[in-house]
Design an enzyme around this catalytic site. Structure first.
Site, mmCIF file in Angstrom:
data_model
loop_
_atom_site.group_PDB
_atom_site.id
_atom_site.type_symbol
_atom_site.label_atom_id
_atom_site.label_comp_id
_atom_site.label_asym_id
_atom_site.label_seq_id
_atom_site.Cartn_x
_atom_site.Cartn_y
_atom_site.Cartn_z
ATOM 1 N N GLY A 8 0.780 -1.227 0.000
ATOM 2 C CA GLY A 8 0.000 0.000 0.000
ATOM 3 C C GLY A 8 0.809 1.274 0.000
ATOM 4 O O GLY A 8 1.832 1.412 -0.669
ATOM 5 N N SER A 9 0.356 2.233 0.790
ATOM 6 C CA SER A 9 0.875 3.596 0.739
ATOM 7 C C SER A 9 2.309 3.746 1.227
ATOM 8 O O SER A 9 2.899 4.824 1.089
ATOM 9 C CB SER A 9 -0.033 4.519 1.562
ATOM 10 O OG SER A 9 -1.323 4.586 0.987
ATOM 11 N N THR A 10 2.892 2.679 1.797
ATOM 12 C CA THR A 10 4.310 2.768 2.143
ATOM 13 C C THR A 10 5.162 2.956 0.887
ATOM 14 O O THR A 10 6.334 3.350 0.992
ATOM 15 C CB THR A 10 4.779 1.504 2.887
ATOM 16 O OG1 THR A 10 4.537 0.356 2.073
ATOM 17 C CG2 THR A 10 4.048 1.365 4.216
ATOM 18 N N PHE A 11 4.599 2.699 -0.300
ATOM 19 C CA PHE A 11 5.327 2.876 -1.561
ATOM 20 C C PHE A 11 5.338 4.335 -2.026
ATOM 21 O O PHE A 11 6.150 4.705 -2.877
ATOM 22 C CB PHE A 11 4.703 1.994 -2.651
ATOM 23 C CG PHE A 11 5.339 0.631 -2.781
ATOM 24 C CD1 PHE A 11 5.810 0.176 -3.995
ATOM 25 C CD2 PHE A 11 5.460 -0.197 -1.676
ATOM 26 C CE1 PHE A 11 6.390 -1.072 -4.126
ATOM 27 C CE2 PHE A 11 6.032 -1.447 -1.784
ATOM 28 C CZ PHE A 11 6.501 -1.898 -3.008
ATOM 29 N N LYS A 12 4.437 5.144 -1.492
ATOM 30 C CA LYS A 12 4.342 6.524 -1.980
ATOM 31 C C LYS A 12 5.639 7.313 -1.813
ATOM 32 O O LYS A 12 6.060 8.015 -2.738
ATOM 33 C CB LYS A 12 3.165 7.228 -1.302
ATOM 34 C CG LYS A 12 1.813 6.702 -1.769
ATOM 35 C CD LYS A 12 0.655 7.265 -0.961
ATOM 36 C CE LYS A 12 -0.669 6.654 -1.439
ATOM 37 N NZ LYS A 12 -1.812 7.041 -0.592
#
Length: 569
Positions: A275-279
């Site tokens: 999820g958003s840990t990739f942003k």
């Protein structure tokens, strides 16, 4: 004087037989003496040959007889994690049992409840010559079984492997099979080293800190229980050396129990869409490639983004319905703004960043791991969704190493479970410019101070990081009722030393524990906060509320007015 002379008596048959027996006995004695003498000559000759040709015993030979058959494993501070001991085993010779087998079976079931009385009775009547009843038996149990007085019982001393910390670090250590060979974990990796007579006398030091490992397992286990999660995983890395200070995967196992098989290590052997840990990784790629040069640049997040038949929208409750600059994109975790950044970045540059971070290969660690799920086709929608952690799956260890690279100046170092000599730290490979890393440290800190990572803060330890909540993969699709919640963090961010990733698989809300949502901000982030609060000082980080990273150039970019109404720019 009259002298009477008696003539000698005549020998009869009895006297002749006696002489014959004496002669035979003398002959046998002579033959036996000859055989004994010949045997002595053979022994003396053998000893003479050994004296002439055998190598003399050395101090090394004497020492080898005194060291254990398998070397010890210790943590980075010398605390024992695995060691060889002399253990008791209890066995039975069923074909030699002479007592009442029914009574004996009943007593064995009481003393060793691994089997029922019926199973013991069947074993005692099997007619077999040997069977183990209990290995790694406590001395008290040996005494109790011996007191039964059954001659068919046998008690042996044999070398055994003991894990003094029980199931702590089980996935790291692994375990041995019944023959004493390493089956998994570092026991398997180090099998040759631990059994080498020239080396097994010295323990092998892992990078693990047992104190930190215990705290990580305790807090993850507590969260997993409170939130009824299916599983959990956590890892703490030294960003300067690549050493793993702690790694845990739940559910775990007890290596003392000869498990035969163990649940997978979710840190290295399972891949997840995180999820958003990739942003932050996508933003770092845009900054590093020059796609973004101004932190004040804004991207349209006023409404969901339509791409073909796909609709990209922000999570309910987090929508801003306005144009967002780079800090705001990460603080509010906007899928829409991140997708627009990735669209401008393009497939080639985003893939290049992911490859530089190792997302296209197995994790480089001694125990090995799973290969990431890499998209087979990088179309426009794939580029957008992978930028916020959907459509690409990696292990939590991949993510931890990527965040270490984000904050340590841009150097990707191999991760290791062996203690690293400070004078021989691997050089690593440059994956990001140092200026990009410096900017990412600021942005990650703002997420904790003002964004979704606020529950991950530990006062005085200056934590920076990013939450990520993704629907769990299930049956080739996604389960909307389950998610994978992750928080990736670094501390102290003004001089980064450690990265920690905590992940919970399918947590549930628990208002009684103050958890009202299943997102990472409510579930995974507090785990990091508690672990850092407990272990920060053990790791050499002194809490200081008066220190922090300098963010003065970014603070004016963050919206401080009233929240905009839905639909407003």
């Amino acid at each position: 004087m009259i002298v009477v002379v008696a003539p000698p008596a005549r020998q009869g048959r009895t006297g002749g037989a006696r002489q014959a027996l004496v002669a035979v006995a003398q002959l046998r004695l002579m033959v036996l003496s000859l055989l004994f003498g010949f045997g002595m000559l053979v022994v003396i000759g053998k000893l003479a040959l050994l004296a002439l040709w055998a190598e003399p015993a050395t101090a090394r030979d004497i020492a080898a007889s005194l060291i254990p058959p398998r070397g010890d494993i210790v943590d980075r501070n010398g605390a024992p994690l695995a060691r060889s001991i002399e253990a008791w085993s209890i066995a039975v010779h069923p074909n030699q049992v002479i007592g009442d087998k029914n009574t004996l079976a009943q007593r064995l079931a009481e003393l060793i409840p691994d089997k029922s009385a019926g199973q013991y009775y069947a074993l005692l009547n099997s007619g077999g010559s040997f069977a183990y009843l209990k290995r790694r038996a406590m001395p008290e149990l040996v005494t109790a079984v011996n007191a039964l007085g059954e001659p068919g019982m046998e008690f042996q001393r044999e070398p055994d492997r003991l894990y003094p910390q029980s199931n702590m670090g089980a996935h790291i250590l692994g375990f041995l099979d019944a023959k004493g060979a390493g089956v998994s974990g570092m026991e398997k990796v180090l099998d040759g080293r631990l059994t080498d007579p020239a080396k097994r006398g010295a323990p092998v030091a892992l990078s693990i800190d047992a104190r930190v490992q215990a705290a990580l397992e305790n807090e993850l286990g507590r969260a997993m229980t409170d939130l009824q999660a299916r599983g959990a995983a956590g890892v703490i890395l030294d960003v300067r050396t690549g050493e793993v200070l702690a790694m845990t995967s739940l559910p775990s196992f007890n290596p003392n129990a000869l498990p035969g098989a163990a649940p997978p290590n979710n840190v290295t052997q399972s891949v997840y869409e995180l999820g958003s840990t990739f942003k932050p990784l996508a933003v770092a790629a845009a900054i590093d490639s020059g796609t973004i040069t101004n932190m004040a640049r804004r991207f349209d997040a006023t409404r969901p983004l339509q791409v073909g038949r796909f609709m990209i929208h922000d999570d309910p409750g987090d929508e801003q319905f306005r144009w967002l600059n780079i800090p705001e994109t990460l603080i509010y975790s906007s899928n829409i703004a991140t997708a627009r950044i990735a669209d401008e970045l393009g497939a080639e540059k985003l893939q290049d960043m992911f490859r530089r971070l190792g997302f296209d290969r197995r994790p480089g660690i001694e125990v090995g791991g799973a290969r990431p799920l890499w998209p087979s086709y990088w179309g426009r929608i794939t580029v957008m969704t992978t930028a916020y952690g959907h459509g690409i799956a990696v292990t939590p260890l991949h993510l931890a190493n990527a965040y270490a690279t984000l904050v340590n100046g841009g150097i990707l170092r191999p991760t290791t479970l062996l203690k690293v000599d400070p004078a021989h730290v691997p050089a690593g490979q440059r994956a990001l410019q140092e200026s990009t890393s410096a900017r990412m440290r600021q942005l990650l800190r703002l997420i904790v101070l003002k964004g979704t990572g606020r529950k991950g803060e530990a006062p005085g330890f200056r934590i920076a990081g990013k939450t990520g909540t993704a629907e769990a993969a299930s049956g080739g699709g996604y389960d909307k009722h389950r998610n994978v919640s992750t928080f990736a963090a670094a501390f102290p961010i003004d001089a980064p030393r450690y990265v920690m990733v905590a992940m919970l698989d399918s947590p549930k809300a628990n208002p009684q524990k103050g958890v009202y949502r299943t997102t990472a901000a409510w579930t995974a982030a507090p785990v990091v906060s508690r672990v850092v609060s407990r272990t920060g000082t053990l790791l050499g980080v002194t809490p200081d509320a008066g220190r922090d990273i300098d963010e003065r150039d970014l603070l004016p970019l963050i919206w401080t007015g009233p929240e905009p109404k839905p639909g407003a720019e």
